[in-house]
Design an enzyme around this catalytic site. Structure first.
Site, PDB file in Angstrom:
ATOM      1  N   ASP A 142      -6.465  14.111 -17.964  1.00 42.08           N
ATOM      2  CA  ASP A 142      -7.568  14.394 -18.896  1.00 42.08           C
ATOM      3  C   ASP A 142      -8.435  13.132 -18.902  1.00 42.08           C
ATOM      4  OD1 ASP A 142      -9.126  14.635 -21.252  1.00 42.08           O
ATOM      5  OD2 ASP A 142      -7.562  15.809 -22.258  1.00 42.08           O
TER       6      ASP A 142
ATOM      7  N   HIS B 254      -7.026  24.013 -25.921  1.00 39.60           N
ATOM      8  CA  HIS B 254      -6.861  22.819 -25.063  1.00 39.60           C
ATOM      9  C   HIS B 254      -5.959  21.763 -25.710  1.00 39.60           C
ATOM     10  CE1 HIS B 254     -10.227  19.784 -26.483  1.00 39.60           C
ATOM     11  NE2 HIS B 254      -9.648  20.359 -27.508  1.00 39.60           N
TER      12      HIS B 254
ATOM     13  N   ASP C 268      -1.469  17.123 -26.618  1.00 40.46           N
ATOM     14  CA  ASP C 268      -1.658  18.549 -26.303  1.00 40.46           C
ATOM     15  C   ASP C 268      -0.371  19.350 -26.495  1.00 40.46           C
ATOM     16  OD1 ASP C 268      -4.278  17.919 -25.844  1.00 40.46           O
ATOM     17  OD2 ASP C 268      -4.150  17.966 -23.653  1.00 40.46           O
TER      18      ASP C 268
ATOM     19  N   ASP D 110      -3.538  11.190 -20.855  1.00 43.93           N
ATOM     20  CA  ASP D 110      -4.363  11.810 -21.899  1.00 43.93           C
ATOM     21  C   ASP D 110      -4.353  10.957 -23.172  1.00 43.93           C
ATOM     22  OD1 ASP D 110      -5.547  13.744 -23.646  1.00 43.93           O
ATOM     23  OD2 ASP D 110      -4.566  15.381 -22.571  1.00 43.93           O
TER      24      ASP D 110
ATOM     25  N   HIS E 290      -8.734  21.422 -20.982  1.00 40.49           N
ATOM     26  CA  HIS E 290      -7.328  21.201 -20.615  1.00 40.49           C
ATOM     27  C   HIS E 290      -6.446  22.440 -20.787  1.00 40.49           C
ATOM     28  CE1 HIS E 290      -4.587  17.426 -20.031  1.00 40.49           C
ATOM     29  NE2 HIS E 290      -4.380  18.347 -19.115  1.00 40.49           N
TER      30      HIS E 290
ATOM     31  N   HIS F 294      -4.478  12.463 -25.894  1.00 37.73           N
ATOM     32  CA  HIS F 294      -3.816  13.419 -26.791  1.00 37.73           C
ATOM     33  C   HIS F 294      -2.477  13.865 -26.208  1.00 37.73           C
ATOM     34  CE1 HIS F 294      -8.266  13.828 -27.095  1.00 37.73           C
ATOM     35  NE2 HIS F 294      -8.012  13.763 -28.400  1.00 37.73           N
TER      36      HIS F 294
ATOM     37  N   GLU G 152     -11.563  18.197 -18.417  1.00 38.19           N
ATOM     38  CA  GLU G 152     -12.373  17.786 -19.572  1.00 38.19           C
ATOM     39  C   GLU G 152     -13.647  17.027 -19.202  1.00 38.19           C
ATOM     40  OE1 GLU G 152     -11.956  18.628 -22.839  1.00 38.19           O
ATOM     41  OE2 GLU G 152     -10.001  19.637 -22.696  1.00 38.19           O
TER      42      GLU G 152
ATOM     43  N   ASP H  32     -10.352  12.026 -20.930  1.00 41.40           N
ATOM     44  CA  ASP H  32     -10.401  11.302 -22.208  1.00 41.40           C
ATOM     45  C   ASP H  32      -9.218  10.347 -22.370  1.00 41.40           C
ATOM     46  OD1 ASP H  32      -8.197  12.671 -23.455  1.00 41.40           O
ATOM     47  OD2 ASP H  32      -9.506  14.192 -24.306  1.00 41.40           O
TER      48      ASP H  32
END
Ligand SMILES: NC(=[NH2+])NCCC[C@H](N)C(=O)O
Ligand SMILES: [Mn+2]
Ligand SMILES: [Mn+2]
Length: 301
Positions: free
Chosen positions: A228, A140, A127, A123, A100, A125, A273, A230
């Protein structure tokens, strides 16, 4: 439905984190049939190939906790140039990662055209780490902070100096792993975040409706989708380096993409990712391509 001239840019970068293999993401996504899938909808596709990623021979590397800083700076700078050239030619940039950290380059390049850019960050996360708050030193985990103008100056000043995206133009969707420094930043800057809590409580349909309304009220000249893999539950996308359970479902994700397509707001996108080494029979790249289908106008009926 919009018929777009889409340019694919691959970024085989895995230096923004610590698990090798995500550099093969662009191949895995191409192998899963991205071009054909989008052509079948009626778009015109051009594959611009991959950005060159190199190990930088530099004897005087500065002392920093950021891993592989020089490599990430080189690759994201080149990506920013490539993205800006694609939009100059009136084409829609579709970027395949890579980890990312590549978003630093994508967002920087987009600012050559979009002066008030919105971002949807799909995402697990946020980030939003900086060198000071990062628990890992992995770049990332930092791209959104960098794009807001926060972090290492070499990253913040890629393509043009300083901030690329205003914090109030960002919407994060799917967050469920947020570090203490990121939480503080979200509160301080008033960043709009729909965590799994809101998705569970209100449903994806209501979350996306609100997110799109929020962005539409901000007088944006473009909206970038940074997805992303994830963000989805690892049940559906096991081929990612930092999986977090309790994620967005396959169905919710398709709905989100369909609603973005209906809204017509998205002007660029990236899928990041995908790590085929950690994957099961390219399942994660297949999901990425399926979501692209919905984002670019595939309909069930
Ligand atoms: N793009 C990602 N998968 N980011 C994961 C970041 C994980 C963690 N917050 C970190 O900064 O190290
Ligand atoms: Mn993530
Ligand atoms: Mn991410």
């Amino acid at each position: 439905m919009r018929k777009l001239d889409i340019s694919i840019i691959g970024v085989p970068l895995d230096y923004g984190q610590s698990r090798r293999g995500v550099d093969m993401g662009p191949s895995a996504i191409r192998y899963a049939g991205a071009m054909k899938r989008l052509e079948a909808i009626g778009h015109s596709l051009q594959d611009e190939g991959d950005i060159q990623v190199s190990v930088i021979e530099n004897k005087n590397r500065e002392e920093t906790n950021l891993k592989n800083l020089e490599e990430v700076v080189q690759a994201t700078s080149e990506l920013a140039n490539r993205v800006s050239r694609v939009i100059e030619n009136g084409r829609f940039p579709l970027v395949f990662g890579g980890d990312h950290s590549i978003a630093i380059g994508t967002l920087a390049g987009l600012t050559s055209k979009y002066k008030n850019l919105g971002v949807i960050w799909y995402d697990a996360h946020a980030d939003l780490n900086t060198a000071e708050t990062s628990p890992s030193g992995n770049i990332h985990g930092m791209p959104l902070a960098v794009s807001m103008g926060l972090g290492h100056e070499k990253l913040v000043n890629i393509f043009t100096d300083g901030q690329k995206v205003k914090p109030e133009n960002i919407v994060i969707i799917g967050a469920r792993s947020v570090d203490p420094g990121e939480r503080a930043l979200i509160k301080k800057r008033g960043i709009k975040v729909y965590t799994m809590h809101e998705i569970d409580r209100d449903g994806m349909s209501s979350v996306m409706k609100e997110a799109i309304e929020y962005l539409k009220c901000r007088n944006l000249d473009g909206v970038h989708l940074s997805l992303d893999l994830d963000g989805l539950d690892p049940l559906y996308t096991p081929g990612v380096g930092t999986p977090v359970p309790g994620g967005i479902s396959y169905r919710e994700s398709h709905l989100a993409m369909e609603m973005l397509e209906d809204s017509g707001v998205i002007t660029s996108a990236e899928f990041v990712e995908v790590n085929p080494i950690l994957d099961e029979k390219n399942k994660t790249a297949d999901v990425a391509v399926g979501l692209m289908g919905s984002l670019f106008g595939e309909k069930l009926l």
